[in-house]
Motif scaffolding. Sequence first.
Motif, PDB file in Angstrom:
ATOM      1  N   ASP A   1      -0.963  76.174  43.086  1.00  0.00           N
ATOM      2  CA  ASP A   1      -0.193  77.406  42.997  1.00  0.00           C
ATOM      3  C   ASP A   1       1.191  77.245  43.611  1.00  0.00           C
ATOM      4  O   ASP A   1       1.970  78.203  43.664  1.00  0.00           O
ATOM      5  N   LEU A   2       1.514  76.025  44.073  1.00  0.00           N
ATOM      6  CA  LEU A   2       2.802  75.753  44.716  1.00  0.00           C
ATOM      7  C   LEU A   2       3.590  74.712  43.917  1.00  0.00           C
ATOM      8  O   LEU A   2       3.002  73.805  43.320  1.00  0.00           O
ATOM      9  N   PRO A   3       4.923  74.839  43.926  1.00  0.00           N
ATOM     10  CA  PRO A   3       5.701  75.870  44.618  1.00  0.00           C
ATOM     11  C   PRO A   3       5.677  77.204  43.877  1.00  0.00           C
ATOM     12  O   PRO A   3       5.632  77.241  42.647  1.00  0.00           O
ATOM     13  N   VAL A   4       5.702  78.283  44.648  1.00  0.00           N
ATOM     14  CA  VAL A   4       5.880  79.610  44.068  1.00  0.00           C
ATOM     15  C   VAL A   4       7.292  79.671  43.488  1.00  0.00           C
ATOM     16  O   VAL A   4       8.258  79.263  44.138  1.00  0.00           O
ATOM     17  N   LEU A   5       7.400  80.163  42.271  1.00  0.00           N
ATOM     18  CA  LEU A   5       8.697  80.226  41.593  1.00  0.00           C
ATOM     19  C   LEU A   5       9.299  81.625  41.715  1.00  0.00           C
ATOM     20  O   LEU A   5       8.605  82.626  41.515  1.00  0.00           O
ATOM     21  N   LYS A   6      10.591  81.657  42.050  1.00  0.00           N
ATOM     22  CA  LYS A   6      11.303  82.926  42.190  1.00  0.00           C
ATOM     23  C   LYS A   6      12.678  82.793  41.551  1.00  0.00           C
ATOM     24  O   LYS A   6      13.242  81.701  41.509  1.00  0.00           O
ATOM     25  N   PHE A   7      13.199  83.923  41.079  1.00  0.00           N
ATOM     26  CA  PHE A   7      14.560  83.971  40.542  1.00  0.00           C
ATOM     27  C   PHE A   7      15.495  84.606  41.566  1.00  0.00           C
ATOM     28  O   PHE A   7      15.094  85.503  42.318  1.00  0.00           O
ATOM     29  N   GLN A   8      16.743  84.119  41.549  1.00  0.00           N
ATOM     30  CA  GLN A   8      17.800  84.703  42.373  1.00  0.00           C
ATOM     31  C   GLN A   8      18.986  85.000  41.469  1.00  0.00           C
ATOM     32  O   GLN A   8      19.423  84.138  40.700  1.00  0.00           O
ATOM     33  N   PHE A   9      19.527  86.203  41.586  1.00  0.00           N
ATOM     34  CA  PHE A   9      20.500  86.717  40.616  1.00  0.00           C
ATOM     35  C   PHE A   9      21.639  87.397  41.363  1.00  0.00           C
ATOM     36  O   PHE A   9      21.403  88.304  42.159  1.00  0.00           O
ATOM     37  N   VAL A  10      22.864  86.930  41.165  1.00  0.00           N
ATOM     38  CA  VAL A  10      24.027  87.600  41.752  1.00  0.00           C
ATOM     39  C   VAL A  10      24.467  88.703  40.794  1.00  0.00           C
ATOM     40  O   VAL A  10      24.908  88.424  39.673  1.00  0.00           O
ATOM     41  N   GLY A  11      24.311  89.956  41.228  1.00  0.00           N
ATOM     42  CA  GLY A  11      24.619  91.087  40.365  1.00  0.00           C
ATOM     43  C   GLY A  11      26.115  91.372  40.313  1.00  0.00           C
ATOM     44  O   GLY A  11      26.766  91.498  41.345  1.00  0.00           O
ATOM     45  N   MET A  12      26.632  91.477  39.085  1.00  0.00           N
ATOM     46  CA  MET A  12      28.048  91.781  38.857  1.00  0.00           C
ATOM     47  C   MET A  12      28.176  92.757  37.705  1.00  0.00           C
ATOM     48  O   MET A  12      27.218  93.003  36.972  1.00  0.00           O
ATOM     49  N   ARG A  13      29.359  93.300  37.558  1.00  0.00           N
ATOM     50  CA  ARG A  13      29.608  94.193  36.423  1.00  0.00           C
ATOM     51  C   ARG A  13      29.317  93.472  35.111  1.00  0.00           C
ATOM     52  O   ARG A  13      28.756  94.050  34.170  1.00  0.00           O
ATOM     53  N   LYS A  14      29.647  92.178  35.061  1.00  0.00           N
ATOM     54  CA  LYS A  14      29.510  91.401  33.835  1.00  0.00           C
ATOM     55  C   LYS A  14      28.056  91.197  33.423  1.00  0.00           C
ATOM     56  O   LYS A  14      27.752  91.129  32.225  1.00  0.00           O
ATOM     57  N   ASN A  15      27.134  91.111  34.405  1.00  0.00           N
ATOM     58  CA  ASN A  15      25.777  90.692  34.050  1.00  0.00           C
ATOM     59  C   ASN A  15      24.670  91.643  34.485  1.00  0.00           C
ATOM     60  O   ASN A  15      23.493  91.330  34.327  1.00  0.00           O
ATOM     61  N   VAL A  16      25.002  92.803  35.052  1.00  0.00           N
ATOM     62  CA  VAL A  16      23.965  93.704  35.547  1.00  0.00           C
ATOM     63  C   VAL A  16      23.022  94.153  34.434  1.00  0.00           C
ATOM     64  O   VAL A  16      21.845  94.443  34.666  1.00  0.00           O
ATOM     65  N   SER A  17      23.508  94.157  33.203  1.00  0.00           N
ATOM     66  CA  SER A  17      22.677  94.549  32.070  1.00  0.00           C
ATOM     67  C   SER A  17      21.558  93.542  31.796  1.00  0.00           C
ATOM     68  O   SER A  17      20.650  93.817  31.002  1.00  0.00           O
ATOM     69  N   GLN A  18      21.596  92.387  32.472  1.00  0.00           N
ATOM     70  CA  GLN A  18      20.612  91.328  32.251  1.00  0.00           C
ATOM     71  C   GLN A  18      19.336  91.507  33.078  1.00  0.00           C
ATOM     72  O   GLN A  18      18.385  90.726  32.929  1.00  0.00           O
ATOM     73  N   LEU A  19      19.304  92.495  33.945  1.00  0.00           N
ATOM     74  CA  LEU A  19      18.174  92.650  34.861  1.00  0.00           C
ATOM     75  C   LEU A  19      16.828  92.702  34.141  1.00  0.00           C
ATOM     76  O   LEU A  19      15.893  91.965  34.488  1.00  0.00           O
ATOM     77  N   GLU A  20      16.702  93.571  33.167  1.00  0.00           N
ATOM     78  CA  GLU A  20      15.420  93.707  32.478  1.00  0.00           C
ATOM     79  C   GLU A  20      15.061  92.438  31.709  1.00  0.00           C
ATOM     80  O   GLU A  20      13.898  92.013  31.686  1.00  0.00           O
ATOM     81  N   GLY A  21      16.068  91.798  31.117  1.00  0.00           N
ATOM     82  CA  GLY A  21      15.818  90.557  30.402  1.00  0.00           C
ATOM     83  C   GLY A  21      15.317  89.453  31.325  1.00  0.00           C
ATOM     84  O   GLY A  21      14.432  88.678  30.963  1.00  0.00           O
ATOM     85  N   LEU A  22      15.864  89.397  32.529  1.00  0.00           N
ATOM     86  CA  LEU A  22      15.427  88.388  33.492  1.00  0.00           C
ATOM     87  C   LEU A  22      14.001  88.658  33.964  1.00  0.00           C
ATOM     88  O   LEU A  22      13.227  87.720  34.193  1.00  0.00           O
ATOM     89  N   LEU A  23      13.651  89.931  34.125  1.00  0.00           N
ATOM     90  CA  LEU A  23      12.285  90.266  34.513  1.00  0.00           C
ATOM     91  C   LEU A  23      11.295  89.850  33.434  1.00  0.00           C
ATOM     92  O   LEU A  23      10.212  89.303  33.730  1.00  0.00           O
ATOM     93  N   LYS A  24      11.643  90.077  32.188  1.00  0.00           N
ATOM     94  CA  LYS A  24      10.760  89.666  31.083  1.00  0.00           C
ATOM     95  C   LYS A  24      10.653  88.140  31.026  1.00  0.00           C
ATOM     96  O   LYS A  24       9.571  87.596  30.784  1.00  0.00           O
ATOM     97  N   LEU A  25      11.779  87.461  31.242  1.00  0.00           N
ATOM     98  CA  LEU A  25      11.770  86.008  31.263  1.00  0.00           C
ATOM     99  C   LEU A  25      10.888  85.497  32.398  1.00  0.00           C
ATOM    100  O   LEU A  25      10.091  84.565  32.219  1.00  0.00           O
ATOM    101  N   ALA A  26      11.008  86.131  33.561  1.00  0.00           N
ATOM    102  CA  ALA A  26      10.198  85.743  34.720  1.00  0.00           C
ATOM    103  C   ALA A  26       8.715  85.896  34.422  1.00  0.00           C
ATOM    104  O   ALA A  26       7.900  85.025  34.767  1.00  0.00           O
ATOM    105  N   ALA A  27       8.364  86.992  33.786  1.00  0.00           N
ATOM    106  CA  ALA A  27       6.949  87.259  33.497  1.00  0.00           C
ATOM    107  C   ALA A  27       6.344  86.187  32.599  1.00  0.00           C
ATOM    108  O   ALA A  27       5.152  85.887  32.699  1.00  0.00           O
ATOM    109  N   GLY A  28       7.154  85.601  31.733  1.00  0.00           N
ATOM    110  CA  GLY A  28       6.646  84.592  30.815  1.00  0.00           C
ATOM    111  C   GLY A  28       6.682  83.180  31.368  1.00  0.00           C
ATOM    112  O   GLY A  28       6.234  82.245  30.696  1.00  0.00           O
ATOM    113  N   MET A  29       7.236  83.008  32.590  1.00  0.00           N
ATOM    114  CA  MET A  29       7.414  81.658  33.127  1.00  0.00           C
ATOM    115  C   MET A  29       6.769  81.482  34.492  1.00  0.00           C
ATOM    116  O   MET A  29       7.145  80.597  35.258  1.00  0.00           O
ATOM    117  N   ASN A  30       5.805  82.335  34.817  1.00  0.00           N
ATOM    118  CA  ASN A  30       5.078  82.198  36.079  1.00  0.00           C
ATOM    119  C   ASN A  30       6.000  82.377  37.284  1.00  0.00           C
ATOM    120  O   ASN A  30       5.815  81.764  38.331  1.00  0.00           O
TER     121      ASN A  30
END
Length: 382
Positions: free
Chosen positions: A162-191
Amino acid sequence: MRWRKTTDSAKFWPSYLILEATSRCNLRCKMCAINEDPRLQKGGEWYGDMDMRVFKNIEPYLSNIFRVDINGHGEALLNRAFLQILEDVKKRVPFVGLTSNALLINEEVGETMVRCRMNELIISIHSAESGLYNEISRPGKLETLLENIETINRYKRKYNSDLPVLKFQFVGMRKNVSQLEGLLKLAAGMNVSELTVLPLAEYSAVRGESLGHYPELVRQYFPPAIRLAERLGIRLNIPHVYMNILAETDGSSVTRGHSTGILFEKRSPRNVMVRDCLDPWIFCFVMQSGRIRPCCVIEENMGSLFNQTFEDIWFGEKYKTLRARILSNDPPKECTTCINRPMTSLANLRLKLMALGLVRRSFGMRGFILLRTIAKFLGYGG
């Protein structure tokens, strides 16, 4: 024994340190300080890989530390000695993590991470769409990143780990804040179990991109992301500055289950307000040059591992002075503008320091783990 008796208020070794394997990076992300700071560029005083003499100096003290993260300003995998450093640290430290753009993970690196049971891999990813990812994380390719995450997952299956535990890190900006939901869906499909949003520290190339300038975007994109994270079972960590914007809308100071970095929420307006930060007592940043910094914001050189021992630095006069200044409400100027910590009362900060000392004196390093576990269960802190 991880406790040392001393007249200083720091009676313990740090629980957590960052070990900067290199300040070099294979990317030039638009929001990164490397683009602006000549000290981090080729020929600069902070440029290059960690000298192994520095590592050998800190190595004897690692058994006193609970957590080591191998990262810093650069991409740790560029250091040719990375795998050696990783395996040596893992032999001595209970919890070892790495923050990486993951673009340099190959078969050997992926298998070693899993085989030596590295605890955590935090992957810097700032868009779920190829075009925007490639624009922000120059000259990276999202497809390469995703392939390398699958390499890690393949070896986790091979070793039934179960290691390493995988996590995403995202710097939120005006340019990319709309990506939040897409990144969550991507995370769900990649453990991937967790997504942390980091606030942007602005400089010339990204001036005006901070979400602090656009509360309407925070209100538009964060609530649906919070709901989606709950449905997907992914932990979403949101900076206190954005949670405060949401609180102005719904009247709540904390959205349970989503981190604000606050352990004790109740505050008294009669007390002086300071940063809710215990870093000078529990954390330090070991730069590749051997310099010791008290955090990632304060640049003061607390000492050098080229000509001092870690023990002399940690229990030395510079650290004593810094801790005393913070507890007397005379912190360095960097603390007053820090975006990484919320505010709390000075009395509350002192109370937390006393509680930390009591628990660690009673339970040793297990006490530190206990505090982190309680804080996480309550929805406060990482």
